[in-house]
Structures are given as structure tokens and as C-alpha cells.
Design a protein around this motif. Structure first.
Motif, mmCIF file in Angstrom:
data_model
loop_
_atom_site.group_PDB
_atom_site.id
_atom_site.type_symbol
_atom_site.label_atom_id
_atom_site.label_comp_id
_atom_site.label_asym_id
_atom_site.label_seq_id
_atom_site.Cartn_x
_atom_site.Cartn_y
_atom_site.Cartn_z
ATOM 1 N N ALA A 273 0.861 -1.178 0.000
ATOM 2 C CA ALA A 273 0.000 0.000 0.000
ATOM 3 C C ALA A 273 0.900 1.233 0.000
ATOM 4 C CB ALA A 273 -0.912 -0.002 1.222
ATOM 5 N N MET A 274 0.417 2.313 -0.582
ATOM 6 C CA MET A 274 1.223 3.518 -0.739
ATOM 7 C C MET A 274 0.461 4.746 -0.259
ATOM 8 S SD MET A 274 4.108 2.512 -2.192
ATOM 9 C CE MET A 274 4.778 4.042 -2.847
ATOM 10 N N TRP B 197 4.463 -0.196 5.526
ATOM 11 C CA TRP B 197 4.909 -1.533 5.903
ATOM 12 C C TRP B 197 3.859 -2.538 5.462
ATOM 13 C CZ3 TRP B 197 9.686 -2.577 7.246
ATOM 14 C CH2 TRP B 197 10.458 -1.554 7.807
ATOM 15 N N ARG B 198 4.289 -3.652 4.926
ATOM 16 C CA ARG B 198 3.357 -4.618 4.350
ATOM 17 C C ARG B 198 2.363 -5.168 5.379
ATOM 18 N NH1 ARG B 198 4.855 -9.881 0.567
ATOM 19 N NH2 ARG B 198 2.693 -10.401 0.034
ATOM 20 N N THR B 199 2.816 -5.405 6.601
ATOM 21 C CA THR B 199 1.953 -6.001 7.614
ATOM 22 C C THR B 199 0.800 -5.102 8.029
ATOM 23 O OG1 THR B 199 3.478 -5.242 9.347
ATOM 24 C CG2 THR B 199 3.741 -7.491 8.544
ATOM 25 N N SER B 200 0.954 -3.809 7.892
ATOM 26 C CA SER B 200 -0.086 -2.867 8.302
ATOM 27 C C SER B 200 -0.629 -2.054 7.135
ATOM 28 C CB SER B 200 0.442 -1.931 9.385
ATOM 29 O OG SER B 200 1.576 -1.213 8.934
ATOM 30 N N SER C 292 -1.146 8.100 8.586
ATOM 31 C CA SER C 292 -0.083 8.753 9.342
ATOM 32 C C SER C 292 0.586 9.862 8.538
ATOM 33 C CB SER C 292 0.978 7.747 9.767
ATOM 34 O OG SER C 292 2.022 8.414 10.456
ATOM 35 N N PRO C 293 0.765 11.051 9.141
ATOM 36 C CA PRO C 293 1.504 12.128 8.486
ATOM 37 C C PRO C 293 3.013 12.032 8.701
ATOM 38 C CG PRO C 293 0.667 12.930 10.560
ATOM 39 C CD PRO C 293 0.171 11.508 10.422
ATOM 40 N N GLN C 294 3.431 11.081 9.520
ATOM 41 C CA GLN C 294 4.843 10.970 9.877
ATOM 42 C C GLN C 294 5.567 9.988 8.960
ATOM 43 O OE1 GLN C 294 6.157 12.959 12.093
ATOM 44 N NE2 GLN C 294 4.173 13.822 12.690
ATOM 45 N N LEU C 295 6.548 10.479 8.238
ATOM 46 C CA LEU C 295 7.281 9.618 7.316
ATOM 47 C C LEU C 295 7.991 8.480 8.031
ATOM 48 C CD1 LEU C 295 8.775 12.234 4.830
ATOM 49 C CD2 LEU C 295 6.792 10.748 4.508
ATOM 50 N N TYR D 278 6.498 4.963 7.903
ATOM 51 C CA TYR D 278 6.482 4.228 6.648
ATOM 52 C C TYR D 278 7.773 3.452 6.440
ATOM 53 C CZ TYR D 278 2.419 7.098 5.605
ATOM 54 O OH TYR D 278 1.182 7.703 5.650
ATOM 55 N N ARG D 279 7.714 2.492 5.529
ATOM 56 C CA ARG D 279 8.910 1.708 5.231
ATOM 57 C C ARG D 279 9.966 2.545 4.521
ATOM 58 N NH1 ARG D 279 9.669 -3.359 0.985
ATOM 59 N NH2 ARG D 279 11.877 -3.720 1.518
#
Length: 129
Positions: free
Chosen positions: A33-34, A100-103, A110-113, A116-117
Motif C-alpha cells: 500500500a502507498m 509496511w506490508r503487515t499494516s 499517518s503524516p509521519q514519514l 512508513y517503510r
């Protein structure tokens, strides 16, 4: 190496349109997801939009709903953000980010980078007359 490279930003007048692209490599893009996140001058980051790995589900911040469209082309490993009816308030650096794939979810906001992965360097969008 995981890489995300945003492009398509620039200067546009209010009411105009831009399409941002995010070219990715180094991971199986179609399984993630992106999201798009932006940060305006002097302000904290703001979550903009998310899309699931297949592109079938999408979500948007209230501030952009009805004006922006998130999409993806898994065959090209590329994420897009079509921005219409741009306002001065849309001026910001725009980042694409891989969840992250699991979530991963079209509804992750989330606005916080750091949540993210991975994310890109960002592309500047300036809306001004």
C-alpha cells in the motif's frame, strides 16, 4: 536498494492542475500500500492520500477530497497523484511513501514519514498567482 523518486512538481496558478509521479524500485511495488504526505512551509506534515496494493481502495484527507486522485500502475512500479483545482494552501513538498506490508491499508493516515517503510526526496509544489 529501495528507492522512491517523486517528480512532476512545479509552479502553478490557483485553479490549475499538476500530476505527480513516484517511480519506485528495489521492492515488489505491487504488494505494498502507498501514501502521499505533504509538508507546507512552517507547518508540520499532513497526510494526503493512501491506496491499497491493488489500487482498488483509496482514501483522502478532507482538505483534498474531490480535488485530488491517487492511482497506481503496478506494471510500471509507479504511484501518481492527480491534483486539480489547486489552491495556495496546497503549496508544500509532496512525498510518496511505502507502507509496511503487515499494516498496509488504503486507510492508513499517518503524516509521519518515520511510520512508513520508505519515502522519497519529495517534489515541491507551489501554487501562486
Amino acid at each position: 536498494e529501495v528507492q522512491l523518486v517523486e517528480s512532476g512538481g512545479g509552479l502553478v496558478q490557483p485553479g490549475g492542475s499538476l500530476r505527480l509521479s513516484c517511480a519506485t524500485s528495489g521492492f515488489i511495488f505491487s504488494t505494498y500500500a502507498m501514501s502521499w504526505v505533504r509538508q507546507a512551509p512552517g507547518k508540520g506534515p499532513e497526510w494526503v492520500s493512501s491506496i491499497d496494493n491493488g489500487g482498488g481502495s483509496r482514501s483522502y484527507a478532507d482538505s483534498v477530497k474531490g480535488r485530488f486522485t491517487i492511482s497506481r500502475d503496478n506494471a510500471k512500479n509507479t504511484l501518481y497523484l492527480q491534483m486539480n483545482s489547486l489552491k495556495s494552501e496546497d503549496t508544500a513538498v509532496y512525498y510518496c511513501a511505502a507502507q509496511w506490508r503487515t499494516s498496509g491499508s488504503a486507510y492508513f493516515r499517518s503524516p509521519q514519514l518515520s511510520e512508513y517503510r520508505a519515502w522519497g526526496q519529495g517534489t515541491q509544489v507551489t501554487v501562486s498567482s
